[in-house]
Design a protein around this motif. Structure first.
Motif, PDB file in Angstrom:
ATOM      1  N   MET A   1       1.088  -1.277   0.061  1.00 51.97           N
ATOM      2  CA  MET A   1      -0.059   0.147   0.092  1.00 51.97           C
ATOM      3  C   MET A   1       0.799   1.269   0.074  1.00 51.97           C
ATOM      4  SD  MET A   1      -2.835   1.355  -0.048  1.00 51.97           S
ATOM      5  CE  MET A   1      -3.972  -0.133  -0.113  1.00 51.97           C
ATOM      6  N   LEU A   2       0.828   2.130  -1.182  1.00 52.83           N
ATOM      7  CA  LEU A   2       1.611   3.014  -1.319  1.00 52.83           C
ATOM      8  C   LEU A   2       0.932   4.308  -1.292  1.00 52.83           C
ATOM      9  CD1 LEU A   2       4.380   4.704  -1.855  1.00 52.83           C
ATOM     10  CD2 LEU A   2       4.272   3.776  -4.311  1.00 52.83           C
ATOM     11  N   ILE A   3       0.858   5.263  -0.522  1.00 54.73           N
ATOM     12  CA  ILE A   3       0.120   6.323  -0.544  1.00 54.73           C
ATOM     13  C   ILE A   3       1.031   7.655  -0.785  1.00 54.73           C
ATOM     14  CG2 ILE A   3      -1.693   7.763   0.806  1.00 54.73           C
ATOM     15  CD1 ILE A   3      -2.387   5.251   2.319  1.00 54.73           C
ATOM     16  N   ALA A   4       0.706   8.518  -1.746  1.00 57.19           N
ATOM     17  CA  ALA A   4       1.231   9.714  -2.187  1.00 57.19           C
ATOM     18  C   ALA A   4       0.414  10.795  -1.573  1.00 57.19           C
ATOM     19  CB  ALA A   4       1.406   9.732  -3.540  1.00 57.19           C
ATOM     20  N   ILE A   5       1.012  11.721  -0.783  1.00 59.44           N
ATOM     21  CA  ILE A   5       0.200  13.019  -0.456  1.00 59.44           C
ATOM     22  C   ILE A   5       1.050  14.342  -0.797  1.00 59.44           C
ATOM     23  CG2 ILE A   5      -0.744  14.310   1.218  1.00 59.44           C
ATOM     24  CD1 ILE A   5      -1.294  11.815   2.850  1.00 59.44           C
ATOM     25  N   ASP A   6       0.525  15.270  -1.704  1.00 60.64           N
ATOM     26  CA  ASP A   6       1.392  16.464  -2.122  1.00 60.64           C
ATOM     27  C   ASP A   6       0.426  17.492  -1.480  1.00 60.64           C
ATOM     28  OD1 ASP A   6       3.077  15.503  -3.603  1.00 60.64           O
ATOM     29  OD2 ASP A   6       2.280  15.418  -5.464  1.00 60.64           O
ATOM     30  N   GLY A   7       0.937  18.868  -1.571  1.00 69.17           N
ATOM     31  CA  GLY A   7       0.205  19.794  -1.324  1.00 69.17           C
ATOM     32  C   GLY A   7       1.271  21.058  -0.911  1.00 69.17           C
ATOM     33  N   PRO A   8       0.723  22.361  -0.666  1.00 64.19           N
ATOM     34  CA  PRO A   8       1.524  23.496  -0.228  1.00 64.19           C
ATOM     35  C   PRO A   8       1.958  23.343   1.207  1.00 64.19           C
ATOM     36  CG  PRO A   8      -0.701  24.217  -0.312  1.00 64.19           C
ATOM     37  CD  PRO A   8      -0.878  22.566  -0.915  1.00 64.19           C
ATOM     38  N   SER A   9       2.767  24.483   1.662  1.00 65.28           N
ATOM     39  CA  SER A   9       3.147  24.520   2.996  1.00 65.28           C
ATOM     40  C   SER A   9       2.000  24.860   3.903  1.00 65.28           C
ATOM     41  CB  SER A   9       4.159  25.639   3.348  1.00 65.28           C
ATOM     42  OG  SER A   9       5.289  25.478   2.353  1.00 65.28           O
ATOM     43  N   GLY A  10       1.940  24.145   4.981  1.00 66.96           N
ATOM     44  CA  GLY A  10       0.748  24.520   6.012  1.00 66.96           C
ATOM     45  C   GLY A  10      -0.548  23.687   5.718  1.00 66.96           C
ATOM     46  N   SER A  11      -0.856  22.762   4.599  1.00 70.71           N
ATOM     47  CA  SER A  11      -1.807  22.244   4.099  1.00 70.71           C
ATOM     48  C   SER A  11      -2.162  21.003   5.151  1.00 70.71           C
ATOM     49  CB  SER A  11      -1.959  21.813   2.933  1.00 70.71           C
ATOM     50  OG  SER A  11      -0.784  20.916   2.475  1.00 70.71           O
ATOM     51  N   GLY A  12      -1.261  20.666   5.967  1.00 69.03           N
ATOM     52  CA  GLY A  12      -1.489  19.637   6.756  1.00 69.03           C
ATOM     53  C   GLY A  12      -0.761  18.310   6.558  1.00 69.03           C
ATOM     54  N   LYS A  13       0.034  18.299   5.378  1.00 73.68           N
ATOM     55  CA  LYS A  13       0.542  17.029   4.734  1.00 73.68           C
ATOM     56  C   LYS A  13       1.285  16.172   5.932  1.00 73.68           C
ATOM     57  CE  LYS A  13       3.640  18.788   1.773  1.00 73.68           C
ATOM     58  NZ  LYS A  13       3.254  20.286   2.246  1.00 73.68           N
ATOM     59  N   SER A  14       2.135  16.734   6.515  1.00 70.27           N
ATOM     60  CA  SER A  14       2.817  16.036   7.629  1.00 70.27           C
ATOM     61  C   SER A  14       1.995  15.394   8.665  1.00 70.27           C
ATOM     62  CB  SER A  14       4.142  16.856   8.409  1.00 70.27           C
ATOM     63  OG  SER A  14       4.988  17.261   7.127  1.00 70.27           O
ATOM     64  N   THR A  15       1.237  15.922   9.245  1.00 72.10           N
ATOM     65  CA  THR A  15       0.486  15.727  10.147  1.00 72.10           C
ATOM     66  C   THR A  15      -0.516  14.481   9.661  1.00 72.10           C
ATOM     67  OG1 THR A  15       0.301  17.874  11.392  1.00 72.10           O
ATOM     68  CG2 THR A  15      -1.437  16.185  11.898  1.00 72.10           C
ATOM     69  N   THR A  16      -1.059  14.731   8.502  1.00 67.49           N
ATOM     70  CA  THR A  16      -2.031  14.057   8.027  1.00 67.49           C
ATOM     71  C   THR A  16      -1.182  12.492   7.804  1.00 67.49           C
ATOM     72  OG1 THR A  16      -3.569  15.246   7.060  1.00 67.49           O
ATOM     73  CG2 THR A  16      -3.449  13.296   6.036  1.00 67.49           C
ATOM     74  N   ALA A  17      -0.093  12.538   7.080  1.00 68.40           N
ATOM     75  CA  ALA A  17       0.685  11.449   6.854  1.00 68.40           C
ATOM     76  C   ALA A  17       1.004  10.691   7.727  1.00 68.40           C
ATOM     77  CB  ALA A  17       1.822  11.917   5.755  1.00 68.40           C
ATOM     78  N   LYS A  18       1.588  11.331   8.833  1.00 64.39           N
ATOM     79  CA  LYS A  18       1.902  10.572  10.103  1.00 64.39           C
ATOM     80  C   LYS A  18       0.863   9.657  10.683  1.00 64.39           C
ATOM     81  CE  LYS A  18       5.609  13.789  11.363  1.00 64.39           C
ATOM     82  NZ  LYS A  18       5.968  14.838  12.460  1.00 64.39           N
ATOM     83  N   LEU A  19      -0.266  10.541  11.068  1.00 65.33           N
ATOM     84  CA  LEU A  19      -1.490   9.716  11.471  1.00 65.33           C
ATOM     85  C   LEU A  19      -1.815   8.517  10.626  1.00 65.33           C
ATOM     86  CD1 LEU A  19      -3.934  12.698  12.510  1.00 65.33           C
ATOM     87  CD2 LEU A  19      -2.757  11.234  13.938  1.00 65.33           C
ATOM     88  N   LEU A  20      -1.844   8.950   9.271  1.00 65.31           N
ATOM     89  CA  LEU A  20      -2.202   7.810   8.367  1.00 65.31           C
ATOM     90  C   LEU A  20      -1.230   6.544   8.433  1.00 65.31           C
ATOM     91  CD1 LEU A  20      -4.176   7.107   6.013  1.00 65.31           C
ATOM     92  CD2 LEU A  20      -2.632   8.136   4.574  1.00 65.31           C
ATOM     93  N   ALA A  21       0.018   6.818   8.392  1.00 65.40           N
ATOM     94  CA  ALA A  21       0.848   5.733   8.683  1.00 65.40           C
ATOM     95  C   ALA A  21       0.638   4.921   9.865  1.00 65.40           C
ATOM     96  CB  ALA A  21       2.382   6.225   8.498  1.00 65.40           C
ATOM     97  N   ARG A  22       0.367   5.653  10.908  1.00 65.10           N
ATOM     98  CA  ARG A  22       0.212   4.856  12.259  1.00 65.10           C
ATOM     99  C   ARG A  22      -0.977   4.208  12.207  1.00 65.10           C
ATOM    100  NH1 ARG A  22       0.962  10.216  14.838  1.00 65.10           N
ATOM    101  NH2 ARG A  22       3.042  10.704  15.220  1.00 65.10           N
ATOM    102  N   ARG A  23      -2.134   4.785  11.668  1.00 66.59           N
ATOM    103  CA  ARG A  23      -3.515   3.973  11.678  1.00 66.59           C
ATOM    104  C   ARG A  23      -3.382   2.628  10.683  1.00 66.59           C
ATOM    105  NH1 ARG A  23      -9.205   7.060  10.673  1.00 66.59           N
ATOM    106  NH2 ARG A  23      -8.474   8.382  12.094  1.00 66.59           N
ATOM    107  N   LEU A  24      -2.574   2.705   9.698  1.00 64.41           N
ATOM    108  CA  LEU A  24      -2.457   1.645   8.596  1.00 64.41           C
ATOM    109  C   LEU A  24      -1.341   0.922   8.892  1.00 64.41           C
ATOM    110  CD1 LEU A  24      -3.642   3.432   5.623  1.00 64.41           C
ATOM    111  CD2 LEU A  24      -5.035   1.997   6.948  1.00 64.41           C
ATOM    112  N   GLY A  25      -0.448   1.090  10.122  1.00 65.25           N
ATOM    113  CA  GLY A  25       0.950   0.417  10.156  1.00 65.25           C
ATOM    114  C   GLY A  25       1.752   0.508   9.053  1.00 65.25           C
ATOM    115  N   LEU A  26       1.946   1.462   8.389  1.00 64.11           N
ATOM    116  CA  LEU A  26       2.829   1.825   7.236  1.00 64.11           C
ATOM    117  C   LEU A  26       4.022   2.702   7.611  1.00 64.11           C
ATOM    118  CD1 LEU A  26       0.126   2.722   4.661  1.00 64.11           C
ATOM    119  CD2 LEU A  26       1.207   0.428   4.964  1.00 64.11           C
TER     120      LEU A  26
END
Length: 214
Positions: A1-26
């Motif tokens: 499961m490879l998930i790619a997230i793009d976006g400008p500064s402050g859009s919440g990429k890092s917070t979202t990606a970390k939460l997503l990785a924790r929840r899915l075990g990635l």
């Protein structure tokens, strides 16, 4: 499961990606941190500035190590831990010099793909051109956006007094403008889902991405 997230500064990429990785075990890869790590070495070696070729050689010769834990990702370059340093405002102010260098982008894109492969493509990767350049074949591709005022406010909260409002605004909006000359993270490519995080909590954003899973 490879998930790619793009976006400008402050859009919440890092917070979202970390939460997503924790929840899915990635695994989790913050590609912006790789550019920031390279910037710390650039400022150390070339405090007065350098040519594009010199910057590219510096990155080509560097030993860059990134941790892919969503809980406490660490970064080092040439044996020096720069995990804390990469978040300093002076790095934010200078990172576009490195990130807009096309040869540096080629080198770091190759590095990112190696990390993805090492994880067996079980990883959440976030940045500016992940959905279009680094991993256009990802299982899920998302462009995360938000209102400029919300993005500046989020970044101001992150730096917590280390930079004033004008400095934060410059770092967020100017960086977007500079980086948009080498990557498109404002318009979604075909097959990329746009999610506006302005009025969503991080958990709500994650729920929307999980709903996209095949």
């Amino acid at each position: 499961m490879l998930i790619a997230i793009d976006g400008p500064s402050g859009s919440g990429k890092s917070t979202t990606a970390k939460l997503l990785a924790r929840r899915l075990g990635l695994g989790y890869l913050d590609t912006g941190a790789l550019y920031r790590a390279a910037t710390t070495e650039y400022l150390r070696c070339f405090p007065e500035g350098a040519s594009g070729d010199e910057v590219a050689r510096l990155v080509s010769d560097a030993h860059l190590v990134c941790d892919t834990s969503p809980d406490a990702p660490c970064f080092s370059i040439n044996g020096t831990d720069v995990t804390a340093e990469i978040r300093e405002p002076r790095i934010s102010a200078a990172v576009s010099t490195v990130a807009t260098n096309l040869e540096v982008r080629r080198l770091l894109t190759a590095h990112m793909r190696r990390v993805i492969d090492e994880h067996g493509r079980r990883i959440v990767v976030e940045g500016r051109d992940i959905t279009t350049v680094v991993a256009p074949d990802a299982d899920v591709r998302v462009l995360l956006v938000a209102d400029p005022e919300a993005r500046v406010a989020r970044r101001a909260a992150e730096v917590a007094g280390k930079a004033n409002r004008d400095e934060v605004t410059d770092q967020v909006l100017r960086r977007d403008r500079d980086d948009s000359t080498v990557s498109n993270f404002t318009d979604a490519a075909d097959g990329v889902t746009v999610i506006d995080s302005t009025f969503l909590s991080p958990d709500e954003v994650v729920d929307r991405i999980i709903a996209l899973l095949p």
